[in-house]
Design a protein around this motif. Structure first.
Motif, PDB file in Angstrom:
ATOM      1  N   GLY A 175      20.850 -38.454  -6.445  1.00 39.81           N
ATOM      2  CA  GLY A 175      22.058 -37.646  -6.517  1.00 39.81           C
ATOM      3  C   GLY A 175      22.957 -38.062  -7.664  1.00 39.81           C
ATOM      4  N   PHE A 176      23.584 -39.228  -7.505  1.00 37.11           N
ATOM      5  CA  PHE A 176      24.558 -39.679  -8.500  1.00 37.11           C
ATOM      6  C   PHE A 176      24.271 -41.127  -8.890  1.00 37.11           C
ATOM      7  N   GLY A 177      24.512 -41.459 -10.169  1.00 40.40           N
ATOM      8  CA  GLY A 177      24.406 -42.840 -10.603  1.00 40.40           C
ATOM      9  C   GLY A 177      23.501 -43.025 -11.804  1.00 40.40           C
ATOM     10  N   LYS A 178      23.571 -44.194 -12.382  1.00 40.66           N
ATOM     11  CA  LYS A 178      22.764 -44.541 -13.546  1.00 40.66           C
ATOM     12  C   LYS A 178      21.416 -45.110 -13.114  1.00 40.66           C
ATOM     13  N   THR A 179      20.422 -44.903 -13.956  1.00 41.55           N
ATOM     14  CA  THR A 179      19.073 -45.403 -13.677  1.00 41.55           C
ATOM     15  C   THR A 179      18.521 -46.085 -14.916  1.00 41.55           C
ATOM     16  N   ARG A 180      17.936 -47.265 -14.717  1.00 36.62           N
ATOM     17  CA  ARG A 180      17.317 -47.999 -15.821  1.00 36.62           C
ATOM     18  C   ARG A 180      15.910 -48.409 -15.403  1.00 36.62           C
ATOM     19  N   LEU A 182      12.566 -50.516 -16.725  1.00 34.65           N
ATOM     20  CA  LEU A 182      12.060 -51.476 -17.693  1.00 34.65           C
ATOM     21  C   LEU A 182      10.540 -51.463 -17.660  1.00 34.65           C
ATOM     22  N   VAL A 183       9.917 -51.155 -18.790  1.00 34.84           N
ATOM     23  CA  VAL A 183       8.463 -50.967 -18.866  1.00 34.84           C
ATOM     24  C   VAL A 183       7.881 -51.994 -19.834  1.00 34.84           C
ATOM     25  N   PRO A 184       6.779 -52.662 -19.466  1.00 33.56           N
ATOM     26  CA  PRO A 184       6.160 -53.631 -20.384  1.00 33.56           C
ATOM     27  C   PRO A 184       5.729 -52.979 -21.693  1.00 33.56           C
ATOM     28  N   THR A 185       5.929 -53.695 -22.786  1.00 30.99           N
ATOM     29  CA  THR A 185       5.529 -53.202 -24.101  1.00 30.99           C
ATOM     30  C   THR A 185       4.015 -52.967 -24.143  1.00 30.99           C
ATOM     31  N   GLY A 186       3.605 -51.888 -24.791  1.00 29.44           N
ATOM     32  CA  GLY A 186       2.191 -51.552 -24.871  1.00 29.44           C
ATOM     33  C   GLY A 186       1.744 -50.558 -23.827  1.00 29.44           C
ATOM     34  N   THR A 187       2.681 -50.112 -23.004  1.00 35.82           N
ATOM     35  CA  THR A 187       2.371 -49.115 -21.977  1.00 35.82           C
ATOM     36  C   THR A 187       2.742 -47.729 -22.493  1.00 35.82           C
ATOM     37  N   GLY A 188       1.805 -46.796 -22.422  1.00 31.36           N
ATOM     38  CA  GLY A 188       2.105 -45.424 -22.805  1.00 31.36           C
ATOM     39  C   GLY A 188       2.948 -44.749 -21.737  1.00 31.36           C
ATOM     40  N   ILE A 189       4.022 -44.085 -22.142  1.00 29.21           N
ATOM     41  CA  ILE A 189       4.979 -43.519 -21.194  1.00 29.21           C
ATOM     42  C   ILE A 189       5.069 -42.006 -21.361  1.00 29.21           C
ATOM     43  N   LEU A 190       4.971 -41.315 -20.241  1.00 26.80           N
ATOM     44  CA  LEU A 190       5.280 -39.891 -20.173  1.00 26.80           C
ATOM     45  C   LEU A 190       6.480 -39.737 -19.248  1.00 26.80           C
ATOM     46  N   LEU A 191       7.562 -39.192 -19.780  1.00 26.53           N
ATOM     47  CA  LEU A 191       8.784 -39.013 -18.998  1.00 26.53           C
ATOM     48  C   LEU A 191       9.056 -37.545 -18.774  1.00 26.53           C
ATOM     49  N   GLU A 192       9.170 -37.153 -17.507  1.00 21.71           N
ATOM     50  CA  GLU A 192       9.620 -35.811 -17.129  1.00 21.71           C
ATOM     51  C   GLU A 192      10.908 -35.976 -16.341  1.00 21.71           C
ATOM     52  N   HIS A 193      11.989 -35.463 -16.908  1.00 19.01           N
ATOM     53  CA  HIS A 193      13.304 -35.711 -16.319  1.00 19.01           C
ATOM     54  C   HIS A 193      14.108 -34.416 -16.257  1.00 19.01           C
ATOM     55  N   HIS A 194      14.732 -34.210 -15.089  1.00 18.12           N
ATOM     56  CA  HIS A 194      15.630 -33.056 -14.931  1.00 18.12           C
ATOM     57  C   HIS A 194      16.969 -33.550 -14.417  1.00 18.12           C
ATOM     58  N   THR A 195      18.044 -33.012 -14.976  1.00 20.23           N
ATOM     59  CA  THR A 195      19.384 -33.377 -14.522  1.00 20.23           C
ATOM     60  C   THR A 195      20.334 -32.214 -14.724  1.00 20.23           C
ATOM     61  N   LEU A 196      21.351 -32.168 -13.875  1.00 21.32           N
ATOM     62  CA  LEU A 196      22.399 -31.164 -14.055  1.00 21.32           C
ATOM     63  C   LEU A 196      23.280 -31.544 -15.232  1.00 21.32           C
ATOM     64  N   ASN A 197      23.574 -32.843 -15.322  1.00 20.69           N
ATOM     65  CA  ASN A 197      24.350 -33.326 -16.468  1.00 20.69           C
ATOM     66  C   ASN A 197      24.132 -34.829 -16.629  1.00 20.69           C
ATOM     67  N   GLY A 198      23.730 -35.236 -17.817  1.00 19.95           N
ATOM     68  CA  GLY A 198      23.507 -36.655 -18.070  1.00 19.95           C
ATOM     69  C   GLY A 198      22.805 -36.873 -19.387  1.00 19.95           C
ATOM     70  N   SER A 233      14.372 -36.770 -11.090  1.00 19.36           N
ATOM     71  CA  SER A 233      15.274 -35.635 -10.916  1.00 19.36           C
ATOM     72  C   SER A 233      16.618 -36.187 -10.452  1.00 19.36           C
ATOM     73  N   VAL A 234      17.630 -36.051 -11.296  1.00 19.31           N
ATOM     74  CA  VAL A 234      18.952 -36.630 -11.025  1.00 19.31           C
ATOM     75  C   VAL A 234      19.996 -35.525 -11.103  1.00 19.31           C
ATOM     76  N   PHE A 235      20.881 -35.490 -10.108  1.00 17.09           N
ATOM     77  CA  PHE A 235      21.935 -34.472 -10.103  1.00 17.09           C
ATOM     78  C   PHE A 235      22.948 -34.775 -11.209  1.00 17.09           C
TER      79      PHE A 235
END
Length: 244
Positions: A175-180, A182-198, A233-235
């Motif tokens: 719903g609300f708040g910051k998210t962090r 931490l991913v080990p170096t050398g890892t391939g990352i695919l990010l799918e992110h949805h937010t109302l505002n951020g 998915s973050v509001f």
């Protein structure tokens, strides 16, 4: 070591006596210091609302007088040389004693033992709806992460686990708040992110979203043997993905 300290204290005592001698034999310097102390203590006992200018005048008179004396300069130089030669080791020892359990001293090298992958039984993990959440502050066996949080800051640290050479998933609904994350170096990352505002911070790039969905790959995604898919998915709130 004790002899060196005794010698240093003896020199300090001599310099202090020299300083007192110069102050008392220079009537102008003595008068300036007395005037500065008089202003300081007079203002301290007065009911004036703004005392800062008077304190500054007092400090200026005292420091101007002291810096006009040769003994004071020698005193500063001797103390500076002593701190550079001996002070560092003593400060380090004091830091180790007083701040042994401080966060900045907790930097241990952790080696993660790995074993053959074993069949997993069903398990249930409880997460709090409200408040700050941290996953991965200790060494743990990797398993895909799937959680929901109503409000609060969330930290997911993958540095204390060992990602298999396959596709791994982190799924977060919030719903609300910051998210962090931490991913080990050398890892391939695919990010799918949805937010109302951020905002999304990914590989040094900051992307602002307003009721939008973002799908982005790390530069080394195709070449990496270990891959991580982050689906969030973050509001309202910011997301930061950091390689460590």
């Amino acid at each position: 070591m004790k002899n060196r300290w005794r010698a240093f204290l003896f020199i300090e005592a001599v310099l202090v006596l020299w300083l007192i001698y110069q102050i008392t034999t220079h009537l102008f310097i003595l008068g300036m210091i007395i005037l500065g102390l008089f202003i300081f203590f007079s203002v301290q006992s007065s009911k004036k609302e703004n005392k800062t200018p008077y304190y500054l005048i007092s400090l200026f008179l005292i420091l101007f007088s002291l810096f006009s004396l040769t003994s004071f300069w020698v005193f500063l130089i001797v103390n500076g040389v002593w701190l550079l030669s001996e002070g560092k080791s003593h400060l380090k020892k004091m830091d180790n004693r007083l701040f042994k359990h401080a966060p900045w001293n907790k930097k241990d090298m952790i080696v993660v033992d790995t074993v053959e992958k074993m069949p997993k039984n069903g398990k249930k993990i409880k997460y709090e709806w409200l408040g700050n959440t941290k996953i991965g502050d200790q060494v743990y066996e990797w398993d895909d992460i799937n959680l929901s949080v109503l409000a609060g800051d969330t930290i997911i640290d993958l540095g204390n686990t060992f990602l298999p050479k396959s596709e791994n998933f982190v799924v977060l609904r919030k719903g609300f708040g910051k998210t962090r994350i931490l991913v080990p170096t050398g890892t391939g990352i695919l990010l799918e992110h949805h937010t109302l505002n951020g905002k999304v911070i990914f590989e040094g790039e900051t992307i602002s979203l307003s009721n939008e969905t973002l799908k982005i790959y790390s530069k080394d995604y195709d070449e990496s043997t270990r891959k991580l898919k982050i689906i969030t998915s973050v509001f309202l709130g910011d997301l930061e993905v950091i390689s460590v």
